[in-house]
Design a protein around this motif. Structure first.
Motif, short mmCIF file in Angstrom:
data_model
loop_
_atom_site.label_atom_id
_atom_site.label_comp_id
_atom_site.label_asym_id
_atom_site.label_seq_id
_atom_site.Cartn_x
_atom_site.Cartn_y
_atom_site.Cartn_z
N GLU A 185 6.90 3.81 0.66
CA GLU A 185 5.70 3.51 1.71
C GLU A 185 4.61 4.68 1.54
O GLU A 185 3.51 4.56 1.69
N GLU A 186 5.10 5.82 1.38
CA GLU A 186 4.30 6.92 1.21
C GLU A 186 3.24 6.81 -0.06
O GLU A 186 2.07 6.91 -0.02
N SER A 187 3.74 6.07 -1.06
CA SER A 187 3.20 6.08 -2.48
C SER A 187 1.93 4.85 -2.03
O SER A 187 0.87 5.06 -2.57
N ALA A 188 2.60 3.76 -1.30
CA ALA A 188 1.48 2.80 -1.02
C ALA A 188 0.44 3.31 -0.04
O ALA A 188 -0.82 2.88 -0.15
N TYR B 75 15.73 7.16 2.00
CA TYR B 75 14.63 7.83 1.20
C TYR B 75 13.80 7.18 0.22
O TYR B 75 12.65 7.60 0.27
N LEU B 76 14.52 6.33 -0.60
CA LEU B 76 13.45 5.70 -1.47
C LEU B 76 12.45 4.80 -0.96
O LEU B 76 11.46 4.72 -1.38
N HIS B 77 13.09 4.14 0.42
CA HIS B 77 11.85 3.14 0.94
C HIS B 77 10.90 4.02 1.51
O HIS B 77 9.74 3.62 1.63
N LYS C 296 4.27 5.52 -9.18
CA LYS C 296 5.24 6.13 -8.31
C LYS C 296 5.94 5.10 -7.61
O LYS C 296 6.98 4.96 -7.43
N LYS C 297 5.18 4.02 -6.91
CA LYS C 297 5.55 3.17 -5.89
C LYS C 297 6.46 2.37 -6.68
O LYS C 297 7.56 1.91 -6.23
N THR C 298 6.12 1.87 -7.93
CA THR C 298 6.63 0.83 -8.68
C THR C 298 8.07 1.64 -9.31
O THR C 298 9.20 1.00 -9.12
N ARG C 299 8.06 2.91 -9.70
CA ARG C 299 9.25 3.59 -9.94
C ARG C 299 10.21 3.58 -8.80
O ARG C 299 11.34 3.25 -8.84
N TYR C 300 10.00 3.97 -7.47
CA TYR C 300 10.64 3.95 -6.37
C TYR C 300 11.32 2.65 -5.98
O TYR C 300 12.32 2.53 -5.72
N LEU C 301 10.61 1.64 -6.19
CA LEU C 301 11.18 0.52 -5.59
C LEU C 301 12.02 -0.08 -6.93
O LEU C 301 12.85 -0.59 -6.44
N ASN C 302 11.90 -0.02 -8.03
CA ASN C 302 12.87 0.01 -9.11
C ASN C 302 14.17 0.94 -8.90
O ASN C 302 15.00 0.20 -9.06
N GLN C 303 14.08 1.83 -8.59
CA GLN C 303 15.27 2.67 -8.25
C GLN C 303 15.99 2.19 -6.93
O GLN C 303 17.28 2.13 -6.88
#
Length: 113
Positions: free
Chosen positions: A12-15, A6-8, A89-96
């Motif tokens: 990708e969606e944010s990118a 889900y996070l991945h 948002k992308k950075t937050r998802y990648l950190n999580q």
């Protein structure tokens, strides 16, 4: 679907949305230049307000130039704001995702012991 998937997917969606925001900036720059050119060509000696060339709204092409110029500024501004938003948002998802991977690896080490 696992949490990592889900996070991945969200990263990708944010990118993808960030790329669309950059394309919005390019579209805004195109409209801005088109509006400038339209106004300058239609009015032989336009009057200037800050960066915006304008003339008395006596001809439809001058109105079109003004609309394109304003739309260009709006699209460029919106593109910058959206690109920053989606990058965060992308950075937050990648950190999580990184944190969950670290926790998962730690749990695997504990299971092996």
């Amino acid at each position: 679907m696992s949490f990592k998937d889900y996070l991945h997917m969200k990263a990708e969606e944010s990118a993808h949305n960030e790329i669309l925001a950059y394309l919005t900036i390019i579209l805004g720059a195109t409209f801005l230049v088109g509006g400038f050119l339209e106004t300058i060509i239609a009015a032989e000696s336009p009057q200037w307000f800050l960066m915006l060339p304008y003339q008395q709204l006596s001809h439809p092409s001058i109105v079109l130039g003004l609309i394109l110029t304003i739309l260009g500024f709006v699209l460029i501004s919106a593109g910058f704001i959206l690109s920053i938003h989606y990058d965060r948002k992308k950075t937050r998802y990648l950190n999580q995702l990184e944190e969950s991977s670290a926790l998962w690896k730690e749990q695997e080490k504990r299971r092996r012991k």
